[in-house]
Design a protein around this motif. Sequence first.
Motif, PDB file in Angstrom:
ATOM      1  N   THR A  31       0.864  -1.171   0.000  1.00 25.70           N
ATOM      2  CA  THR A  31       0.000   0.000   0.000  1.00 25.70           C
ATOM      3  C   THR A  31       0.902   1.224   0.000  1.00 25.70           C
ATOM      4  N   ILE A  32       0.669   2.152  -0.914  1.00 25.37           N
ATOM      5  CA  ILE A  32       1.463   3.380  -0.972  1.00 25.37           C
ATOM      6  C   ILE A  32       1.038   4.262   0.194  1.00 25.37           C
ATOM      7  N   ARG A  44       9.627  10.243  -4.668  1.00 27.30           N
ATOM      8  CA  ARG A  44       9.905   9.336  -3.545  1.00 27.30           C
ATOM      9  C   ARG A  44       8.594   8.685  -3.120  1.00 27.30           C
ATOM     10  N   LEU A  45       8.579   7.352  -3.113  1.00 25.35           N
ATOM     11  CA  LEU A  45       7.418   6.598  -2.686  1.00 25.35           C
ATOM     12  C   LEU A  45       7.748   5.818  -1.425  1.00 25.35           C
ATOM     13  N   GLU A  46       6.817   5.786  -0.490  1.00 26.13           N
ATOM     14  CA  GLU A  46       6.920   4.891   0.649  1.00 26.13           C
ATOM     15  C   GLU A  46       5.736   3.943   0.550  1.00 26.13           C
ATOM     16  N   ALA A  47       6.012   2.655   0.770  1.00 30.34           N
ATOM     17  CA  ALA A  47       4.969   1.644   0.685  1.00 30.34           C
ATOM     18  C   ALA A  47       5.106   0.693   1.862  1.00 30.34           C
ATOM     19  N   LYS A  48       4.000   0.049   2.210  1.00 30.78           N
ATOM     20  CA  LYS A  48       4.006  -0.866   3.356  1.00 30.78           C
ATOM     21  C   LYS A  48       3.232  -2.123   2.995  1.00 30.78           C
ATOM     22  N   ARG A  49       3.770  -3.265   3.460  1.00 26.74           N
ATOM     23  CA  ARG A  49       3.098  -4.561   3.318  1.00 26.74           C
ATOM     24  C   ARG A  49       3.373  -5.332   4.605  1.00 26.74           C
ATOM     25  N   GLY A  50       2.356  -5.454   5.428  1.00 26.46           N
ATOM     26  CA  GLY A  50       2.548  -6.118   6.724  1.00 26.46           C
ATOM     27  C   GLY A  50       3.581  -5.367   7.547  1.00 26.46           C
ATOM     28  N   LEU A  56      11.153   3.865  -2.335  1.00 23.85           N
ATOM     29  CA  LEU A  56      11.685   3.911  -3.691  1.00 23.85           C
ATOM     30  C   LEU A  56      11.858   5.359  -4.103  1.00 23.85           C
ATOM     31  N   VAL A  57      12.937   5.633  -4.825  1.00 23.32           N
ATOM     32  CA  VAL A  57      13.173   6.948  -5.403  1.00 23.32           C
ATOM     33  C   VAL A  57      13.322   6.736  -6.897  1.00 23.32           C
ATOM     34  N   TRP A  70      14.231  -1.485   1.668  1.00 22.81           N
ATOM     35  CA  TRP A  70      13.161  -1.974   2.523  1.00 22.81           C
ATOM     36  C   TRP A  70      13.717  -2.526   3.811  1.00 22.81           C
ATOM     37  N   GLU A  71      12.851  -2.537   4.818  1.00 24.65           N
ATOM     38  CA  GLU A  71      13.227  -3.081   6.116  1.00 24.65           C
ATOM     39  C   GLU A  71      11.998  -3.678   6.779  1.00 24.65           C
ATOM     40  N   GLU A  72      12.250  -4.644   7.650  1.00 18.97           N
ATOM     41  CA  GLU A  72      11.194  -5.281   8.434  1.00 18.97           C
ATOM     42  C   GLU A  72      11.122  -4.595   9.787  1.00 18.97           C
TER      43      GLU A  72
END
Length: 81
Positions: A31-32, A44-50, A56-57, A70-72
């Motif tokens: 999800t953005i 610049r995009l930030e996205a999240k999944r769980g 991303l740039v 990405w990071e957990e």
Amino acid sequence: MTTALVLALALPAQAAGLDAVIRQLEAQGYTITERERTWLGRIRLEAKRGAQERELVLNPSTGEILRDYWEEEDEEGEGDD
């Protein structure tokens, strides 16, 4: 007039590249959460999944991905360092 025509044709191509990246992220379950332009004019995009967060740039002129990080998150909600 030629410059205006070139710019008018370039804008849809730039949007198409960004839209393709967003569609790919969403297809992967992301999800953005943030979308902004950097002071260098990049996107610049930030996205999240769980528990995974991704940044991303992109170069808006070429659609090239310049950064994909990405990071957990751990159980306390903080990223792994």
